[in-house]
Design a protein around this motif. Structure first.
Motif, PDB file in Angstrom:
ATOM      1  N   ILE A 125       0.859  -1.181   0.000  1.00  0.00           N
ATOM      2  CA  ILE A 125       0.000   0.000   0.000  1.00  0.00           C
ATOM      3  C   ILE A 125       0.898   1.233   0.000  1.00  0.00           C
ATOM      4  CG2 ILE A 125      -1.932  -1.123   1.176  1.00  0.00           C
ATOM      5  CD1 ILE A 125      -1.018   0.339   3.742  1.00  0.00           C
ATOM      6  N   GLN A 126       0.340   2.348  -0.420  1.00  0.00           N
ATOM      7  CA  GLN A 126       1.117   3.575  -0.510  1.00  0.00           C
ATOM      8  C   GLN A 126       1.314   4.191   0.877  1.00  0.00           C
ATOM      9  OE1 GLN A 126       2.599   4.461  -3.368  1.00  0.00           O
ATOM     10  NE2 GLN A 126       1.703   2.514  -4.024  1.00  0.00           N
ATOM     11  N   PRO A 127       2.472   4.779   1.129  1.00  0.00           N
ATOM     12  CA  PRO A 127       2.692   5.469   2.408  1.00  0.00           C
ATOM     13  C   PRO A 127       1.599   6.510   2.654  1.00  0.00           C
ATOM     14  CG  PRO A 127       4.753   5.278   1.205  1.00  0.00           C
ATOM     15  CD  PRO A 127       3.668   4.810   0.273  1.00  0.00           C
ATOM     16  N   GLY A 128       1.175   6.602   3.896  1.00  0.00           N
ATOM     17  CA  GLY A 128       0.118   7.548   4.252  1.00  0.00           C
ATOM     18  C   GLY A 128      -1.253   6.924   4.326  1.00  0.00           C
ATOM     19  N   GLN A 129      -1.401   5.711   3.792  1.00  0.00           N
ATOM     20  CA  GLN A 129      -2.696   5.029   3.824  1.00  0.00           C
ATOM     21  C   GLN A 129      -2.813   4.151   5.065  1.00  0.00           C
ATOM     22  OE1 GLN A 129      -5.062   5.678   1.404  1.00  0.00           O
ATOM     23  NE2 GLN A 129      -3.504   7.190   0.818  1.00  0.00           N
ATOM     24  N   ARG A 180      -3.059   0.927   7.221  1.00  0.00           N
ATOM     25  CA  ARG A 180      -2.440  -0.368   6.938  1.00  0.00           C
ATOM     26  C   ARG A 180      -3.022  -1.449   7.828  1.00  0.00           C
ATOM     27  NH1 ARG A 180       1.368  -3.798   8.754  1.00  0.00           N
ATOM     28  NH2 ARG A 180       1.530  -2.590  10.705  1.00  0.00           N
ATOM     29  N   SER A 181      -3.360  -2.572   7.200  1.00  0.00           N
ATOM     30  CA  SER A 181      -3.789  -3.735   7.969  1.00  0.00           C
ATOM     31  C   SER A 181      -2.590  -4.643   8.205  1.00  0.00           C
ATOM     32  CB  SER A 181      -4.903  -4.484   7.233  1.00  0.00           C
ATOM     33  OG  SER A 181      -4.476  -4.853   5.931  1.00  0.00           O
ATOM     34  N   ALA A 182      -2.762  -5.680   9.027  1.00  0.00           N
ATOM     35  CA  ALA A 182      -1.640  -6.504   9.478  1.00  0.00           C
ATOM     36  C   ALA A 182      -0.932  -7.222   8.337  1.00  0.00           C
ATOM     37  CB  ALA A 182      -2.126  -7.520  10.507  1.00  0.00           C
ATOM     38  N   GLU A 183      -1.671  -7.572   7.306  1.00  0.00           N
ATOM     39  CA  GLU A 183      -1.078  -8.333   6.196  1.00  0.00           C
ATOM     40  C   GLU A 183      -0.444  -7.454   5.132  1.00  0.00           C
ATOM     41  OE1 GLU A 183      -5.393  -7.543   5.104  1.00  0.00           O
ATOM     42  OE2 GLU A 183      -4.230  -8.043   6.907  1.00  0.00           O
ATOM     43  N   GLN A 184      -0.435  -6.154   5.341  1.00  0.00           N
ATOM     44  CA  GLN A 184       0.069  -5.228   4.333  1.00  0.00           C
ATOM     45  C   GLN A 184       1.393  -4.584   4.780  1.00  0.00           C
ATOM     46  OE1 GLN A 184      -3.502  -2.762   4.174  1.00  0.00           O
ATOM     47  NE2 GLN A 184      -3.911  -3.498   2.080  1.00  0.00           N
ATOM     48  N   ILE A 185       2.166  -4.133   3.788  1.00  0.00           N
ATOM     49  CA  ILE A 185       3.392  -3.375   4.052  1.00  0.00           C
ATOM     50  C   ILE A 185       3.400  -2.147   3.151  1.00  0.00           C
ATOM     51  CG2 ILE A 185       4.776  -5.336   4.824  1.00  0.00           C
ATOM     52  CD1 ILE A 185       6.016  -5.445   2.041  1.00  0.00           C
ATOM     53  N   TYR A 186       4.093  -1.129   3.585  1.00  0.00           N
ATOM     54  CA  TYR A 186       4.179   0.077   2.776  1.00  0.00           C
ATOM     55  C   TYR A 186       5.153  -0.125   1.611  1.00  0.00           C
ATOM     56  CZ  TYR A 186       1.577   2.649   6.324  1.00  0.00           C
ATOM     57  OH  TYR A 186       0.603   3.086   7.170  1.00  0.00           O
ATOM     58  N   ASN A 187       4.812   0.472   0.508  1.00  0.00           N
ATOM     59  CA  ASN A 187       5.606   0.360  -0.717  1.00  0.00           C
ATOM     60  C   ASN A 187       6.842   1.264  -0.612  1.00  0.00           C
ATOM     61  OD1 ASN A 187       6.681   0.326  -3.292  1.00  0.00           O
ATOM     62  ND2 ASN A 187       4.730   0.634  -4.336  1.00  0.00           N
ATOM     63  N   SER A 188       7.991   0.683  -0.339  1.00  0.00           N
ATOM     64  CA  SER A 188       9.227   1.464  -0.256  1.00  0.00           C
ATOM     65  C   SER A 188      10.012   1.448  -1.568  1.00  0.00           C
ATOM     66  CB  SER A 188      10.121   0.935   0.879  1.00  0.00           C
ATOM     67  OG  SER A 188      10.442  -0.427   0.672  1.00  0.00           O
ATOM     68  N   ASN A 189       9.771   0.446  -2.399  1.00  0.00           N
ATOM     69  CA  ASN A 189      10.533   0.331  -3.643  1.00  0.00           C
ATOM     70  C   ASN A 189      10.231   1.455  -4.629  1.00  0.00           C
ATOM     71  OD1 ASN A 189      12.172  -1.957  -3.233  1.00  0.00           O
ATOM     72  ND2 ASN A 189      10.440  -3.329  -3.611  1.00  0.00           N
ATOM     73  N   HIS A 211       6.572   8.204 -14.863  1.00  0.00           N
ATOM     74  CA  HIS A 211       5.518   7.555 -14.085  1.00  0.00           C
ATOM     75  C   HIS A 211       6.134   6.738 -12.950  1.00  0.00           C
ATOM     76  CE1 HIS A 211       2.412   8.496 -17.032  1.00  0.00           C
ATOM     77  NE2 HIS A 211       3.136   7.940 -17.996  1.00  0.00           N
ATOM     78  N   VAL A 212       5.484   6.776 -11.787  1.00  0.00           N
ATOM     79  CA  VAL A 212       5.744   5.814 -10.716  1.00  0.00           C
ATOM     80  C   VAL A 212       4.394   5.173 -10.431  1.00  0.00           C
ATOM     81  CG1 VAL A 212       6.552   5.419  -8.363  1.00  0.00           C
ATOM     82  CG2 VAL A 212       7.606   7.210  -9.763  1.00  0.00           C
ATOM     83  N   MET A 213       4.212   3.953 -10.919  1.00  0.00           N
ATOM     84  CA  MET A 213       2.902   3.308 -10.883  1.00  0.00           C
ATOM     85  C   MET A 213       2.950   2.059 -10.013  1.00  0.00           C
ATOM     86  SD  MET A 213       1.914   3.637 -14.954  1.00  0.00           S
ATOM     87  CE  MET A 213       0.167   3.347 -14.643  1.00  0.00           C
ATOM     88  N   HIS A 214       1.762   1.678  -9.529  1.00  0.00           N
ATOM     89  CA  HIS A 214       1.619   0.406  -8.829  1.00  0.00           C
ATOM     90  C   HIS A 214       0.457  -0.343  -9.454  1.00  0.00           C
ATOM     91  CE1 HIS A 214       1.890  -2.552  -5.645  1.00  0.00           C
ATOM     92  NE2 HIS A 214       0.570  -2.487  -5.532  1.00  0.00           N
TER      93      HIS A 214
END
Length: 401
Positions: free
Chosen positions: A183-187, A189-198, A215-218
């Motif tokens: 998920i994107q930083p600032g959103q 977060r649930s336990a199974e998720q991690i923030y997108n650092s890449n 573009h920086v896309m997910h």
């Protein structure tokens, strides 16, 4: 596994050098790459001038106790009179040397009495004179085609009167991260998720190299999401970097998505640690590099494999920066079947020897090691390396610009 050096060479040659150039104002050329070799249009300095605030004299006029009448006070930017016999002209740093003068006496080495100057310490004949052309001669090569422009290069070109430069068009790069767990930083977060650092990391790396991030896309792990992302990226970018999704799992859908656009993907198992899984593809005649998903792995692969490709596609003359060598500081014997790239901090000891100290944790997901590290130390495959052994060192200050 593919030998590291072979993988590096193949990736460096995977893109085409630029063919389009454009005119760029000098003050906007920081980070751009010269599309032409430039030559000096005038001598530098253009005329003999003073390196000091002081007094211009004819050396032969000096006699102990002689006081030189001050004929003129000539500031930089003004034309001096021809120097009269046994007189002096007060000049300043950058002032032209008067005709007939051959030496400048620093103001600290003498004293004015009324309108006369007496020398207390006579310098050598010709002292403190910058001679015409001693720095650059008309016709000298200033900078070669393929030079990346920094502040020093811009200063040199400005001194020659260049106001517009022919530079290559900026390389346009697109970044795609994949994975439903991100998920994107600032959103929230649930336990199974991690923030997108890449995504932010790769954007910073690309930006630091002077390329344009389009573009920086997910993309979600669905065919529709990936197809839409690749459609945009291949339409707008010269180079696409992806992270994750190229293995053999049920949701590793990057390979079929690339094939949808007529691309072919060559999966490599590179003999390096971290960063073994790397893929190279072409679609719409544009290279796509697929990086491993762990941040430290993606960082290492970008540094030593992707950065030469970017430099080549930017038209730079030097694709591979110099490699340094330092002594590894370790309390254990290092040896692996793959070339290992340790995140290290480099420092000079009391004997002026470069020492390389490894981060305590070298796992491919240890993100805290990245801002700490000054570079990567390469431990060759199948060779035992112990404390004090000399190994190659990839300085991030050179490899990530």
């Amino acid at each position: 596994m593919l030998d590291f050096d072979e993988a590096q060479a193949r990736l460096a040659a995977a893109g085409k050098p630029p063919s389009i150039s454009e005119s760029c104002p000098l003050h906007q050329a920081q980070g751009r790459v010269l599309a032409q070799t430039l030559f000096a249009t005038l001598d530098l300095p253009p005329a003999d001038n003073s390196a000091m605030d002081g007094y211009a004299i004819r050396y032969a006029d000096y006699a102990e106790g002689h006081r030189f009448p001050v004929q003129q006070r000539c500031y930089a930017g003004l034309a001096p009179e021809a120097l009269q016999k046994s007189k002096t002209i007060r000049i300043f740093t950058g002032s032209l040397i008067p005709e007939g003068a051959d030496t400048v006496v620093m103001q600290e080495d003498g004293e004015e009495f009324g309108n006369e100057f007496q020398i207390h310490h006579l310098p050598a004949q010709g002292a403190h004179v910058r001679h015409q052309g001693e720095d650059v001669r008309t016709g000298d090569q200033l900078l070669a085609k393929g030079t990346r422009l920094g502040a020093a290069e811009l200063a040199l070109l400005a001194s020659q009167g260049y106001a517009e430069l022919g530079v290559y068009s900026r390389l346009k790069v697109g970044i795609l991260t994949t994975g439903d767990e991100l998920i994107q930083p600032g959103q929230p977060r649930s336990a199974e998720q991690i923030y997108n650092s890449n995504g932010p990391m790769l954007a910073g790396l690309v930006n630091n190299m002077g390329a344009e991030i389009v573009h920086v896309m997910h993309a979600a792990d669905t065919e529709a999401s990936l197809d839409a992302a690749f459609g945009t990226l291949l339409a707008d970018c010269d180079l696409v970097l992806t992270v994750g999704g190229v293995s053999v799992g049920e949701k590793d859908l990057v390979k079929p998505a690339i094939e949808q656009f007529g691309g072919t993907l060559d999966m490599w198992r590179v003999c390096m640690k971290p960063g073994k899984p790397v893929a190279l593809a072409y679609a719409n005649d544009k290279p796509i590099v697929c990086l491993p998903g762990n941040p430290a792995s993606a960082f290492a692969v970008f540094t030593v494999l992707v950065s030469p490709l970017i430099r080549g596609m930017q038209g730079r003359a030097q694709v591979f920066p110099d490699i340094q060598f330092g002594r590894i500081a370790t309390d254990k014997v290092l040896c692996d079947k793959r070339d290992e790239f340790l995140r290290v901090q480099a420092c000079y000891n009391a004997q002026a020897t470069l020492e390389l100290h490894a981060f305590p944790k070298q796992g491919s997901g240890v993100i805290s090691s990245l801002p700490w590290a000054s570079g990567l130390a390469r431990i060759p495959a199948n060779i035992q390396v112990g404390n004090g052994d000399v190994v190659p060192y990839y300085d991030l200050r050179h490899w990530l610009v």
